[in-house]
Design a protein around this motif. Structure first.
Motif, PDB file in Angstrom:
ATOM      1  N   SER A 269       0.818  -1.151   0.021  1.00  0.00           N
ATOM      2  CA  SER A 269      -0.120  -0.141  -0.046  1.00  0.00           C
ATOM      3  C   SER A 269       0.838   1.231  -0.062  1.00  0.00           C
ATOM      4  CB  SER A 269      -0.748   0.124   1.221  1.00  0.00           C
ATOM      5  OG  SER A 269       0.011  -0.412   2.374  1.00  0.00           O
TER       6      SER A 269
ATOM      7  N   ARG B  59      -2.096   6.059   5.131  1.00  0.00           N
ATOM      8  CA  ARG B  59      -3.004   5.769   6.016  1.00  0.00           C
ATOM      9  C   ARG B  59      -2.727   6.356   7.293  1.00  0.00           C
ATOM     10  NH1 ARG B  59      -3.022  -0.069   4.457  1.00  0.00           N
ATOM     11  NH2 ARG B  59      -4.503  -0.011   2.612  1.00  0.00           N
TER      12      ARG B  59
ATOM     13  N   ASP C 226      -3.224  10.118   6.997  1.00  0.00           N
ATOM     14  CA  ASP C 226      -4.738  10.575   7.023  1.00  0.00           C
ATOM     15  C   ASP C 226      -5.157  10.655   8.526  1.00  0.00           C
ATOM     16  OD1 ASP C 226      -4.906  10.660   4.332  1.00  0.00           O
ATOM     17  OD2 ASP C 226      -5.518   8.621   4.100  1.00  0.00           O
TER      18      ASP C 226
ATOM     19  N   LEU D 133      -8.291   2.741  10.683  1.00  0.00           N
ATOM     20  CA  LEU D 133      -7.063   3.407  10.041  1.00  0.00           C
ATOM     21  C   LEU D 133      -6.163   2.831  10.842  1.00  0.00           C
ATOM     22  CD1 LEU D 133      -7.619   7.025   8.777  1.00  0.00           C
ATOM     23  CD2 LEU D 133      -6.968   5.076   7.541  1.00  0.00           C
TER      24      LEU D 133
ATOM     25  N   LEU E  76      -5.462  -0.680   9.774  1.00  0.00           N
ATOM     26  CA  LEU E  76      -4.787  -0.735   8.549  1.00  0.00           C
ATOM     27  C   LEU E  76      -3.280  -0.225   8.494  1.00  0.00           C
ATOM     28  CD1 LEU E  76      -7.661   0.637   6.395  1.00  0.00           C
ATOM     29  CD2 LEU E  76      -6.820  -1.673   6.307  1.00  0.00           C
ATOM     30  N   THR E  77      -3.028   0.908   9.416  1.00  0.00           N
ATOM     31  CA  THR E  77      -1.697   1.081   9.489  1.00  0.00           C
ATOM     32  C   THR E  77      -0.639  -0.151   9.989  1.00  0.00           C
ATOM     33  OG1 THR E  77      -2.172   3.241  10.084  1.00  0.00           O
ATOM     34  CG2 THR E  77       0.138   2.817  10.339  1.00  0.00           C
TER      35      THR E  77
ATOM     36  N   GLU F 216       0.032  -2.558   7.346  1.00  0.00           N
ATOM     37  CA  GLU F 216       0.898  -1.985   6.369  1.00  0.00           C
ATOM     38  C   GLU F 216       2.070  -2.191   6.982  1.00  0.00           C
ATOM     39  OE1 GLU F 216       0.048   2.147   4.955  1.00  0.00           O
ATOM     40  OE2 GLU F 216       2.362   2.342   4.454  1.00  0.00           O
TER      41      GLU F 216
ATOM     42  N   ASN G  41       5.889   5.166   9.734  1.00  0.00           N
ATOM     43  CA  ASN G  41       4.415   4.555  10.001  1.00  0.00           C
ATOM     44  C   ASN G  41       4.336   4.648  11.619  1.00  0.00           C
ATOM     45  OD1 ASN G  41       2.515   4.017   8.250  1.00  0.00           O
ATOM     46  ND2 ASN G  41       3.909   2.382   7.527  1.00  0.00           N
TER      47      ASN G  41
END
Lengths: 213, 204
Positions: free
Chosen positions: A2, A7, A10, A30, A33-34, A37, A83
């Protein structure tokens, strides 16, 4: 794979769009999802490493890592670090705002509480308890430190009633607040009355061009 | 890293910069170059990537990057001609941060001179227009042009002006809701009028 930490970015943008004394709803989706990732980046790095190990075991010459592979690994590594940093900033900023709320509003408003995740509520309750213990008479300093950020000059303040609130119970007895009546009451008891608009603070001149307040 | 925890510093580093790969990279083309059919980024390929990645890879000597478009000659000429007219908020919300961070690597002396000159011109405009009382519309127009760094300066300036005003009136900064001595000002005006009348009478 990704997009590069998009993300987490965001997440931060969402939090930034809210003013600094409110929270954005905790975006569990989110955050999750991070995390995935980061897992993905990790998996790709491991794939590269195991590929190299396999080649070594097959008896090939222990070769130098070529530049392309090195660049790829660094890219994954930096993405993981990025991240991590963005997530930490997100958590830290929310924690800071929760702490500020304890100091300025004394309790967590229901609207903000609905936006917290479970562990944030836990943190708030723990923080609130520690602070209360510190301010309690039995174990701490015995003063409400959240009242004033600067030391007050006088124990009592003069307030004027803005609406007919009737009789209120104060520490020294009862007082009747009617529109326009001016009374002198202890500063710490005036604060909640001022905040809900029952009375206003009377700024009066002490003859030196400065208010006594 | 001093600004590790700063949200603004982190968001500033999201700005895309044109980057050139020295050796290439495997399996990441779909992210770096949207719409690319290949899987790998080739050596010498030019892609746009965020500043945080570009600086880290350049530090290791794997890539080189150049300045974003806003610092190019075309915009420099525009900004030199009339720095206060350009809307930075839309084009480059972190104009100075990004410029300085790029400069750590590029060591471009003309860029730093350009940045400080731009800031000096815009700062003059910001102070002269923003801190005197102007209409709400003019204020909004000014605010919509400022980059985020300038906006912070602007808000700090307004805050200090209002504090200074409060001090000169002799009040302690308390909660905003508490502070409304309208009646007092009205009575002060009346007193002045009375004094003026008295003076006129004595002059006669």
């Amino acid at each position: 794979m990704s997009a590069l930490a998009a993300r987490a970015r965001d997440l931060l943008k969402e939090l930034k769009s809210y003013s600094s004394d409110t929270l954005s709803p905790y975006n569990e989706e989110l955050v999750r999802l991070t995390f995935s990732e980061i897992d993905e980046h990790n998996a790709q790095t491991e794939a590269i490493v195991s590929e190299m190990r396999r080649r070594q075991q097959e008896g090939e010459e222990p070769q130098q890592v070529d530049e392309v592979t090195a660049t790829t690994m660094c890219l994954h590594y930096e993405c993981i670090k990025r991240n991590k940093r963005l997530l930490l900033i997100y958590m830290n900023e929310r924690m800071q705002r929760l702490r500020d709320m304890r100091w300025t509003q004394r309790a967590l408003p229901e609207t903000q509480k609905a936006r917290c995740c479970q562990s944030e509520i836990q943190f708030y309750n723990d923080y609130s308890r520690v602070l209360s213990t510190y301010m309690s008479r039995a174990e701490g300093v015995g003063m409400d430190l959240t009242l004033d950020t600067k030391p007050p000059k006088d124990m009592a303040v003069t307030v004027r009633g803005l609406k007919d609130a009737g009789e209120v119970v104060l520490s020294y007895g009862r007082a009747t607040i009617l529109t326009g009546t001016t009374i002198s009451i202890p500063a710490e008891e005036a604060e909640p009355l001022i905040r809900d608009g029952t009375v206003e603070l009377v700024e009066w001149d002490d003859g030196y061009g400065r208010n006594k307040q | 890293m001093t600004d590790y925890w700063s949200m603004d510093a982190a968001l500033a580093e999201e700005t895309l910069v044109p980057t050139k790969f020295k050796y290439g990279a495997l399996g990441v083309a779909s992210v770096l170059e949207p719409g690319s059919v290949r899987n790998d980024v080739e050596a010498g390929a030019k892609v746009e990537m965020p500043l945080w990645l570009a600086t880290q890879l350049t530090r290791r000597g794997m890539t080189t990057f150049s300045l974003p478009e806003i610092y190019h000659e075309r915009y420099r000429r525009k900004l030199n001609a009339g720095a206060e007219c350009i809307n930075l908020k839309g084009r480059a919300p972190y104009f100075y941060d990004v410029g300085n961070k790029c400069n750590e690597f590029l060591q471009d002396l003309t860029l730093s001179a350009f940045l400080s000159r731009t800031y000096a011109t815009r700062y003059r405009e910001l102070v002269s227009k923003g801190l005197s009382t102007v209409s709400g519309e003019a204020m909004l127009e000014l605010q919509s042009k400022l980059s985020l760094e300038e906006l912070a300066v602007f808000e700090a300036g307004r805050d200090s002006v209002s504090r200074a005003e409060m001090w000169s009136r002799g009040a302690r900064p308390r909660r905003a809701a508490v502070y409304l001595p309208i009646r007092k000002r009205a009575s002060a005006g009346r007193e002045e009028e009375q004094q003026r009348e008295a003076r006129q009478r004595t002059n006669k």
